[in-house]
Design an enzyme around this catalytic site. Structure first.
Site, PDB file in Angstrom:
ATOM      1  N   LEU A  35       0.838  -1.215   0.000  1.00  0.00           N
ATOM      2  CA  LEU A  35       0.000   0.000   0.000  1.00  0.00           C
ATOM      3  C   LEU A  35       0.867   1.258   0.000  1.00  0.00           C
ATOM      4  N   THR A  36       1.712   1.373  -1.010  1.00  0.00           N
ATOM      5  CA  THR A  36       2.446   2.614  -1.239  1.00  0.00           C
ATOM      6  C   THR A  36       1.427   3.639  -1.738  1.00  0.00           C
ATOM      7  N   ALA A  82       4.022  -6.279  -8.170  1.00  0.00           N
ATOM      8  CA  ALA A  82       4.482  -5.211  -7.275  1.00  0.00           C
ATOM      9  C   ALA A  82       5.696  -4.519  -7.860  1.00  0.00           C
ATOM     10  N   THR A 125       7.757  -5.299 -18.731  1.00  0.00           N
ATOM     11  CA  THR A 125       7.250  -4.199 -19.553  1.00  0.00           C
ATOM     12  C   THR A 125       7.994  -4.099 -20.880  1.00  0.00           C
ATOM     13  N   ASP A 126       7.312  -3.516 -21.877  1.00  0.00           N
ATOM     14  CA  ASP A 126       7.980  -3.284 -23.171  1.00  0.00           C
ATOM     15  C   ASP A 126       9.131  -2.292 -23.037  1.00  0.00           C
ATOM     16  N   GLU A 127       9.141  -1.521 -21.940  1.00  0.00           N
ATOM     17  CA  GLU A 127      10.181  -0.498 -21.792  1.00  0.00           C
ATOM     18  C   GLU A 127      11.584  -1.088 -21.676  1.00  0.00           C
ATOM     19  N   TYR A 153      13.608   3.525 -14.137  1.00  0.00           N
ATOM     20  CA  TYR A 153      12.510   2.548 -14.035  1.00  0.00           C
ATOM     21  C   TYR A 153      12.754   1.366 -14.968  1.00  0.00           C
ATOM     22  N   LYS A 157      13.528  -2.700 -14.197  1.00  0.00           N
ATOM     23  CA  LYS A 157      12.693  -3.809 -14.680  1.00  0.00           C
ATOM     24  C   LYS A 157      13.529  -4.788 -15.520  1.00  0.00           C
ATOM     25  N   PRO A 208      -0.926  18.928 -19.530  1.00  0.00           N
ATOM     26  CA  PRO A 208       0.515  19.043 -19.816  1.00  0.00           C
ATOM     27  C   PRO A 208       1.025  17.947 -20.756  1.00  0.00           C
ATOM     28  N   ASP A 275       9.962  18.584 -22.035  1.00  0.00           N
ATOM     29  CA  ASP A 275       9.935  17.135 -22.240  1.00  0.00           C
ATOM     30  C   ASP A 275      10.501  16.365 -21.038  1.00  0.00           C
ATOM     31  N   GLY A 278      15.285  11.899 -21.382  1.00  0.00           N
ATOM     32  CA  GLY A 278      15.458  10.523 -21.887  1.00  0.00           C
ATOM     33  C   GLY A 278      14.191   9.928 -22.473  1.00  0.00           C
ATOM     34  N   HIS A 279      13.214  10.753 -22.792  1.00  0.00           N
ATOM     35  CA  HIS A 279      11.861  10.320 -23.210  1.00  0.00           C
ATOM     36  C   HIS A 279      11.905   9.337 -24.386  1.00  0.00           C
TER      37      HIS A 279
HETATM   38  P1  NAD Z   1       0.888   0.558  -9.921  1.00  0.00           P
HETATM   39  O1  NAD Z   1       1.937   1.572  -9.629  1.00  0.00           O
HETATM   40  O2  NAD Z   1      -0.505   1.008 -10.233  1.00  0.00           O
HETATM   41  O3  NAD Z   1       0.767  -0.480  -8.719  1.00  0.00           O
HETATM   42  C1  NAD Z   1       1.883  -1.022  -8.078  1.00  0.00           C
HETATM   43  C2  NAD Z   1       1.395  -1.733  -6.823  1.00  0.00           C
HETATM   44  O4  NAD Z   1       2.530  -2.340  -6.189  1.00  0.00           O
HETATM   45  C3  NAD Z   1       0.761  -0.800  -5.784  1.00  0.00           C
HETATM   46  O5  NAD Z   1      -0.409  -1.366  -5.264  1.00  0.00           O
HETATM   47  C4  NAD Z   1       1.827  -0.690  -4.702  1.00  0.00           C
HETATM   48  O6  NAD Z   1       1.297  -0.450  -3.405  1.00  0.00           O
HETATM   49  C5  NAD Z   1       2.501  -2.042  -4.812  1.00  0.00           C
HETATM   50  N1  NAD Z   1       3.890  -2.023  -4.316  1.00  0.00           N
HETATM   51  C6  NAD Z   1       4.868  -1.132  -4.638  1.00  0.00           C
HETATM   52  N2  NAD Z   1       6.005  -1.447  -3.975  1.00  0.00           N
HETATM   53  C7  NAD Z   1       5.742  -2.567  -3.248  1.00  0.00           C
HETATM   54  C8  NAD Z   1       6.511  -3.371  -2.380  1.00  0.00           C
HETATM   55  N3  NAD Z   1       7.798  -3.076  -2.121  1.00  0.00           N
HETATM   56  N4  NAD Z   1       5.924  -4.436  -1.802  1.00  0.00           N
HETATM   57  C9  NAD Z   1       4.615  -4.741  -2.046  1.00  0.00           C
HETATM   58  N5  NAD Z   1       3.838  -4.003  -2.855  1.00  0.00           N
HETATM   59  C10 NAD Z   1       4.390  -2.924  -3.449  1.00  0.00           C
HETATM   60  O7  NAD Z   1       1.482  -0.326 -11.111  1.00  0.00           O
HETATM   61  P2  NAD Z   1       0.762  -0.986 -12.371  1.00  0.00           P
HETATM   62  O8  NAD Z   1       0.646   0.026 -13.447  1.00  0.00           O
HETATM   63  O9  NAD Z   1      -0.407  -1.723 -11.896  1.00  0.00           O
HETATM   64  O10 NAD Z   1       1.916  -2.002 -12.816  1.00  0.00           O
HETATM   65  C11 NAD Z   1       1.947  -3.333 -12.305  1.00  0.00           C
HETATM   66  C12 NAD Z   1       3.106  -4.077 -12.947  1.00  0.00           C
HETATM   67  O11 NAD Z   1       2.938  -4.103 -14.370  1.00  0.00           O
HETATM   68  C13 NAD Z   1       4.467  -3.423 -12.705  1.00  0.00           C
HETATM   69  O12 NAD Z   1       5.407  -4.439 -12.469  1.00  0.00           O
HETATM   70  C14 NAD Z   1       4.772  -2.693 -13.996  1.00  0.00           C
HETATM   71  O13 NAD Z   1       6.159  -2.607 -14.214  1.00  0.00           O
HETATM   72  C15 NAD Z   1       4.099  -3.594 -15.019  1.00  0.00           C
HETATM   73  N6  NAD Z   1       3.617  -2.959 -16.246  1.00  0.00           N
HETATM   74  C16 NAD Z   1       2.828  -1.855 -16.212  1.00  0.00           C
HETATM   75  C17 NAD Z   1       2.306  -1.327 -17.400  1.00  0.00           C
HETATM   76  C18 NAD Z   1       1.410  -0.125 -17.402  1.00  0.00           C
HETATM   77  O14 NAD Z   1       1.090   0.407 -18.486  1.00  0.00           O
HETATM   78  N7  NAD Z   1       0.931   0.363 -16.267  1.00  0.00           N
HETATM   79  C19 NAD Z   1       2.613  -1.938 -18.622  1.00  0.00           C
HETATM   80  C20 NAD Z   1       3.450  -3.062 -18.624  1.00  0.00           C
HETATM   81  C21 NAD Z   1       3.921  -3.565 -17.438  1.00  0.00           C
HETATM   82  O1  DAU Z   2       4.964   0.757 -21.730  1.00  0.00           O
HETATM   83  C1  DAU Z   2       4.690   0.238 -20.473  1.00  0.00           C
HETATM   84  C2  DAU Z   2       4.898   1.316 -19.431  1.00  0.00           C
HETATM   85  O2  DAU Z   2       3.855   2.256 -19.606  1.00  0.00           O
HETATM   86  C3  DAU Z   2       4.901   0.764 -18.014  1.00  0.00           C
HETATM   87  O3  DAU Z   2       5.996  -0.094 -17.860  1.00  0.00           O
HETATM   88  C4  DAU Z   2       4.987   1.913 -17.008  1.00  0.00           C
HETATM   89  O4  DAU Z   2       4.895   1.426 -15.692  1.00  0.00           O
HETATM   90  C5  DAU Z   2       3.833   2.866 -17.272  1.00  0.00           C
HETATM   91  O5  DAU Z   2       3.917   3.973 -16.397  1.00  0.00           O
HETATM   92  C6  DAU Z   2       3.858   3.344 -18.716  1.00  0.00           C
HETATM   93  O6  DAU Z   2       5.017   4.177 -18.964  1.00  0.00           O
HETATM   94  P1  DAU Z   2       4.935   5.524 -19.824  1.00  0.00           P
HETATM   95  O7  DAU Z   2       6.054   6.394 -19.451  1.00  0.00           O
HETATM   96  O8  DAU Z   2       4.745   5.220 -21.271  1.00  0.00           O
HETATM   97  O9  DAU Z   2       3.508   6.087 -19.274  1.00  0.00           O
HETATM   98  P2  DAU Z   2       3.022   7.545 -18.852  1.00  0.00           P
HETATM   99  O10 DAU Z   2       1.551   7.473 -18.634  1.00  0.00           O
HETATM  100  O11 DAU Z   2       3.860   8.142 -17.773  1.00  0.00           O
HETATM  101  O12 DAU Z   2       3.285   8.392 -20.174  1.00  0.00           O
HETATM  102  C7  DAU Z   2       2.717   8.003 -21.425  1.00  0.00           C
HETATM  103  C8  DAU Z   2       3.202   8.996 -22.463  1.00  0.00           C
HETATM  104  O13 DAU Z   2       2.598  10.275 -22.190  1.00  0.00           O
HETATM  105  C9  DAU Z   2       4.702   9.225 -22.452  1.00  0.00           C
HETATM  106  O14 DAU Z   2       5.152   9.438 -23.783  1.00  0.00           O
HETATM  107  C10 DAU Z   2       4.864  10.524 -21.647  1.00  0.00           C
HETATM  108  C11 DAU Z   2       3.591  11.286 -21.950  1.00  0.00           C
HETATM  109  N1  DAU Z   2       3.098  12.166 -20.876  1.00  0.00           N
HETATM  110  C12 DAU Z   2       2.925  11.637 -19.636  1.00  0.00           C
HETATM  111  C13 DAU Z   2       2.466  12.406 -18.596  1.00  0.00           C
HETATM  112  C14 DAU Z   2       2.288  11.824 -17.208  1.00  0.00           C
HETATM  113  C15 DAU Z   2       2.779  13.486 -21.150  1.00  0.00           C
HETATM  114  O15 DAU Z   2       2.888  13.958 -22.290  1.00  0.00           O
HETATM  115  N2  DAU Z   2       2.310  14.269 -20.113  1.00  0.00           N
HETATM  116  C16 DAU Z   2       2.158  13.781 -18.844  1.00  0.00           C
HETATM  117  O16 DAU Z   2       1.763  14.580 -17.933  1.00  0.00           O
END
Ligand code: NAD
Ligand code: DAU
Length: 340
Positions: A35-36, A82, A125-127, A153, A157, A208, A275, A278-279
């Protein structure tokens, strides 16, 4: 089966728990979450009292707690969602990303070895593949694309992925890894692009957009990611990586304009800001392996998924308004203060 879902109070893990407790009533799902700021028990409220669901508060880096939980529960599968997940936060403060995203994975896999599990699944993640050029739409990430990360990040990963594969080769631990493109849908924390833009547009606040808004992301509706993980965990081959994506590439500007149109808000709300360092320019996944080997197909296109998402944010204001009324306001002011 008993399944440990770490990070299950977050966006994707929460959707996974909500979907799978219903899809597999014969299985028990235990969520472990620290629960961060990103974890939210309101996401899990509808299943909290279900007989096949249990919530445990705890940190995946806490070896004593993790060991005790594994000893008590005797898990069949461990699925690790997590993580610290926001790229901008990793640029400001990388330390916690390395701790949770790498050492937390080690702690979980050590417990898997000690207590025995059928499989450890790492949600990646694809990142980890870095980015693709904007002028080569023919290029996609495959499972063979070299790891080439840009942010703290994505580096954390990628390090975890290498550690998972090392535990497979060295100790014979049964592992799978999924690498998914950008998710969107219900319960998405409003620091991320789509929920940030929806919530700010609804309040008539400026939106933004980083740089010129030309960066491309490949969007997948969150439950399509969940069904893909479920298939990999149950039927995927041990030691394998599976890419997940639905061929939904959009520029950030296209995404923001789609949201504004759906909400009936003016494009004058768009504000181009400094920006992200490293975007990454473009992500695009080739999901051929999971489609052909496991028969996975996404249910949603971007058009159907974004419509459903916007409706959810309109119908569930309480969920996200709780978040943006709290500590989040300081986060937004701090994170965006130098971007104008
Ligand atoms: P999120 O940030 O919404 O949720 C992360 C959860 O992990 C939270 O509930 C947080 O409390 C918990 N957490 C964080 N640190 C912890 C710790 N030390 N111990 C236990 N719990 C902890 O993340 P999300 O977007 O749901 O992503 C979930 C997973 O999917 C991640 O591993 C992320 O890298 C991966 N992922 C995300 C996306 C995306 O677009 N969001 C895409 C591909 C992969
Ligand atoms: O591709 C998978 C990843 O997608 C996951 O591994 C990450 O956990 C998840 O956060 C997400 O990463 P991104 O950096 O792609 O997501 P984000 O929503 O932060 O940004 C999406 C795009 O939008 C990116 O090109 C940055 C841009 N952006 C983001 C924010 C928050 C903006 O232009 N303005 C903003 O305020």
């Amino acid at each position: 089966m008993k399944i440990l879902v770490t990070g299950g109070a977050g966006f994707i893990g929460g959707n996974y728990a909500l979907t799978m407790t219903k899809a597999h009533p014969e299985d028990t799902y235990v969520v472990l979450d620290a629960l961060t700021y990103a974890g939210n028990l309101e996401t899990l409220a509808s299943i909290m009292n279900e007989p096949n669901f249990k919530f445990v508060k705890g940190n995946i880096c806490d070896r004593e707690l993790v060991d005790q939980l594994f000893a008590e529960e005797q898990f069949d599968y461990v699925i690790n969602f997590a993580a610290e997940t926001h790229v901008d936060r990793s640029v400001e403060d990388p330390g916690i990303f390395l701790t949770t995203n790498i050492l937390g994975v080690q702690t979980l896999m050590d417990a898997c070895r000690k207590y025995g599990v059928k499989r450890y699944h790492q949600v990646s993640t694809d990142e980890v593949y870095g980015d693709l050029p904007l002028d080569r739409p023919d290029l996609l990430f495959t499972e063979e694309t070299p790891i080439h990360t840009s942010s703290p990040y994505s580096a954390s990963k990628a390090a975890a992925d290498l550690l998972v594969l090392a535990y497979h080769r060295t100790y014979g631990l049964d592992v799978t890894i999924s690498r998914c493109s950008n998710n969107y849908g219900p319960y998405h924390f409003p620091e991320k692009l789509i929920p940030l833009m929806i919530s700010r547009a609804l309040a008539d606040e400026s939106l933004p957009v980083y740089g010129d808004g030309a960066n491309v992301r490949d969007w997948l509706y969150v439950t399509d990611h969940c069904t893909a993980i479920d298939l990999i965990v149950r039927n995927g081959r041990s030691g394998e990586v599976y890419n997940i994506g639905g061929h939904n590439e959009k520029t950030n500007l296209e995404v923001v304009k789609t949201i504004l149109k759906a909400l009936g808000k003016p494009e004058s709300l768009i504000h181009f800001v400094k920006d992200r360092p490293g975007h990454d320019l473009r992500y695009a996944m080739d999901p051929t392996k999971i489609e052909t080997e496991l028969g996975w197909k996404p249910e949603y296109t971007f058009d159907t998924g974004i419509q459903k998402t916007i409706e959810w944010y309109l119908e569930n204001r309480e969920w996200w308004e709780h978040i943006i009324k709290g500590e989040y306001q300081n986060y937004y002011a701090e994170m965006y203060k130098d971007r104008n």
